[in-house]
Enzyme design. Structure first.
Site, mmCIF file in Angstrom:
data_model
loop_
_atom_site.group_PDB
_atom_site.id
_atom_site.type_symbol
_atom_site.label_atom_id
_atom_site.label_comp_id
_atom_site.label_asym_id
_atom_site.label_seq_id
_atom_site.Cartn_x
_atom_site.Cartn_y
_atom_site.Cartn_z
ATOM 1 N N SER A 160 0.795 -1.235 0.000
ATOM 2 C CA SER A 160 0.000 0.000 0.000
ATOM 3 C C SER A 160 0.825 1.282 0.000
ATOM 4 O O SER A 160 0.248 2.375 -0.046
ATOM 5 C CB SER A 160 -0.963 0.012 1.195
ATOM 6 O OG SER A 160 -2.071 -0.816 0.932
ATOM 7 N N LYS A 196 -0.088 3.763 -2.669
ATOM 8 C CA LYS A 196 -1.085 4.839 -2.571
ATOM 9 C C LYS A 196 -0.438 6.214 -2.413
ATOM 10 O O LYS A 196 -1.105 7.232 -2.612
ATOM 11 C CB LYS A 196 -2.039 4.547 -1.413
ATOM 12 C CG LYS A 196 -2.886 3.287 -1.633
ATOM 13 C CD LYS A 196 -3.852 3.058 -0.496
ATOM 14 C CE LYS A 196 -4.739 1.845 -0.725
ATOM 15 N NZ LYS A 196 -4.086 0.566 -0.402
ATOM 16 N N SER A 219 -6.370 3.446 4.038
ATOM 17 C CA SER A 219 -5.790 2.594 3.003
ATOM 18 C C SER A 219 -6.823 1.710 2.312
ATOM 19 O O SER A 219 -6.562 0.544 2.023
ATOM 20 C CB SER A 219 -4.671 1.718 3.605
ATOM 21 O OG SER A 219 -3.812 1.236 2.592
#
Length: 485
Positions: A60, A63, A120
């Site tokens: 993640s 992101k 997230s």
């Protein structure tokens, strides 16, 4: 005579050296990290690193690039914080962690940024990418173009959220370049990633980075990530006395190890003023990413291992524990010192083992709050999640890219709607994802022993995935009620 005496002395020295190493290995062993880097945010000086140009899976941390591309679109006038994002049929297919709003649910770019950087949510990252790029594939092209422009030479993006795909790779160096650019080019982004949680209706959703933010002096956040093939990742930023350091840690074995290692790295880094290399001049040593199921091989250190490595009261913070072994290099570790290797954790470290009684409860179990007090630091700020909602300002419209890309009928009228503000575009599903869904369905019917999806995907989430509330797709939304108008 001289040769025999020399040989005898060398033999005694070697035996003493081996015994000293065995004594070291008898202690709880240090946690292992895949790759990391620590840099000065202003100068780009590399203060510490290990295999920082080895390829790894970003999870993640991806992101951060989704946010970077979005902030750039806002700066260029192609979108605004009030532009509309929609939960599309494509985005709802993403695995957890996710919000799971019903298809057609609208919210703003600002809300989407808060959700992806704090909670997230994978589905919201795709929905945001569709809004900014006009489609998910177009947005991915934008991500890779920015990576090339920034000099992230070993990074390839294939999705906007970091879910498992072995084609999506990066390095600790490249992620540090991205983190530095996010701070330098869009300092306002800190207002989105330095919060420990979000509040939606009566439900609070906690960030996986909350303990770092609340406990580490000067912490201002960034982004965590986890998939099995990467282990626990983090890009973190700390400011003290007007100086900011950025750390990227990839491949930790647990969330606590990730935070404790980063805190220790920061504390040591602030005692350094410069490094031999910068992010631009750091030699590219390369190296393959870890083999599948990395998380199953990188055993968690447990309370004993964490305390042995990072206890600030006992002075044990930092430094590897060595044991005598062959010089063979394992599949997931860096170059070995001849005759030495980092000691392997014993399973007793996962059970609490010989842990200081001061961090145990009356029933003998580990008090993890006290462990964090000793290895990360006591809480300096209170947990204060920021509120979000799904309100859209009157007159808000989709970003320019989404309007120009909308040529399909999203209203059910049988005619293309032209992307007018009366209908938010619902992009065509990504053909790669359609194939992935078909393969997943086929895997369920496979013979016993087939690799399950859960071996590759694990959500960093604290909320059960239920769906009471009219805003949520049945069976996939977070467990919070729909807020009242």
């Amino acid at each position: 005579m001289f040769e025999r005496l020399l040989h005898s002395r060398l033999h005694v020295f070697g035996l003493a050296f081996a015994l000293s190493l065995l004594a070291f290995s008898a202690a709880p062993l240090r946690a292992e990290i895949g790759t990391y880097i620590l840099v000065d945010a202003r100068t780009g000086a590399v203060l510490d690193e290990q295999d920082a140009t080895r390829k790894w899976y970003p999870a993640s941390l991806t992101k951060m690039m989704t946010a970077y591309v979005t902030f750039k679109a806002i700066r260029d006038g192609k979108a605004s914080l009030n532009s509309i994002v929609v939960q599309s049929a494509n985005s709802i297919k993403e695995p957890p962690s996710k919000m799971g709003f019903k298809v057609g649910t609208q919210f703003t770019v600002e809300t989407a940024l808060k959700i992806i950087l704090i909670k997230s949510a994978n589905d919201i990252a795709v929905a945001l990418g569709e809004a900014i790029g006009g489609s998910e594939p177009a947005f991915i092209d934008m991500m890779n173009a920015e990576a090339r422009r920034l000099g992230m030479n070993d990074t390839v993006f294939v999705n906007p959220n970091g879910l498992p795909d072995n084609r999506q790779i990066t390095t600790a160096r490249d992620m540090a370049i991205l983190a530095q650019a996010l701070q330098r080019d869009f300092p306002q982004a800190q207002n989105y990633y330095n919060h420990p949680g979000i509040k939606f209706g009566k439900k609070t959703l906690r960030s996986a980075n909350r303990e770092f933010l609340m406990r580490v002096r000067g912490a201002n956040g960034m982004k965590t990530g986890y998939i099995c093939n990467s282990g626990y990742n983090v890009a973190a930023s700390v400011t003290r006395n007007g100086r900011t350091l950025i750390a990227v840690v990839l491949g930790a074995a647990s969330g606590l190890e990730r935070i404790a290692f980063t805190r220790d790295l920061m504390d040591k880094g602030f005692r350094k003023r410069s490094g031999r290399y910068t992010l631009k001049t750091l030699p590219r040593q390369g190296g393959n990413p870890p083999a599948d199921h990395y998380c199953k091989r990188n055993e968690k250190p447990g309370a004993e291992g964490i305390m042995a490595q990072f206890d600030m009261q006992s002075g044990n913070s930092g430094g590897p524990v060595l044991s005598y072994a062959s010089s063979a290099r394992s599949n997931d570790r860096g170059p070995a010192i001849p005759g030495l290797r980092l000691g392997k954790r014993s399973k007793s470290a996962d059970t609490g083992g010989k842990v200081d009684a001061s961090v145990k409860l009356a029933n003998g179990k580990i008090d993890w709050g006290k462990v964090m007090d000793r290895t990360i630091g006591p809480r300096r700020i209170a947990y204060a999640p920021i509120p979000i909602d799904l309100s859209v300002p009157k007159g808000a419209a989709p970003p320019a890219a989404a309007i120009s890309a909308d040529t399909d009928d999203d209203t059910g009228s049988g005619q293309p709607d032209g992307g007018l503000s009366v209908s938010v575009p619902l992009p065509t599903p990504n053909p790669i994802r359609i194939l992935e869904i078909k393969l997943k369905s086929a895997a369920k019917a496979a013979a016993p022993g087939a690799v399950a999806q859960k071996d590759f995907v694990k959500a960093e989430t604290d909320a059960p995935m239920a769906a009471p509330g009219s805003l949520f797709q049945k069976g996939t939304g977070i467990a919070v009620p729909a807020p009242k108008p």
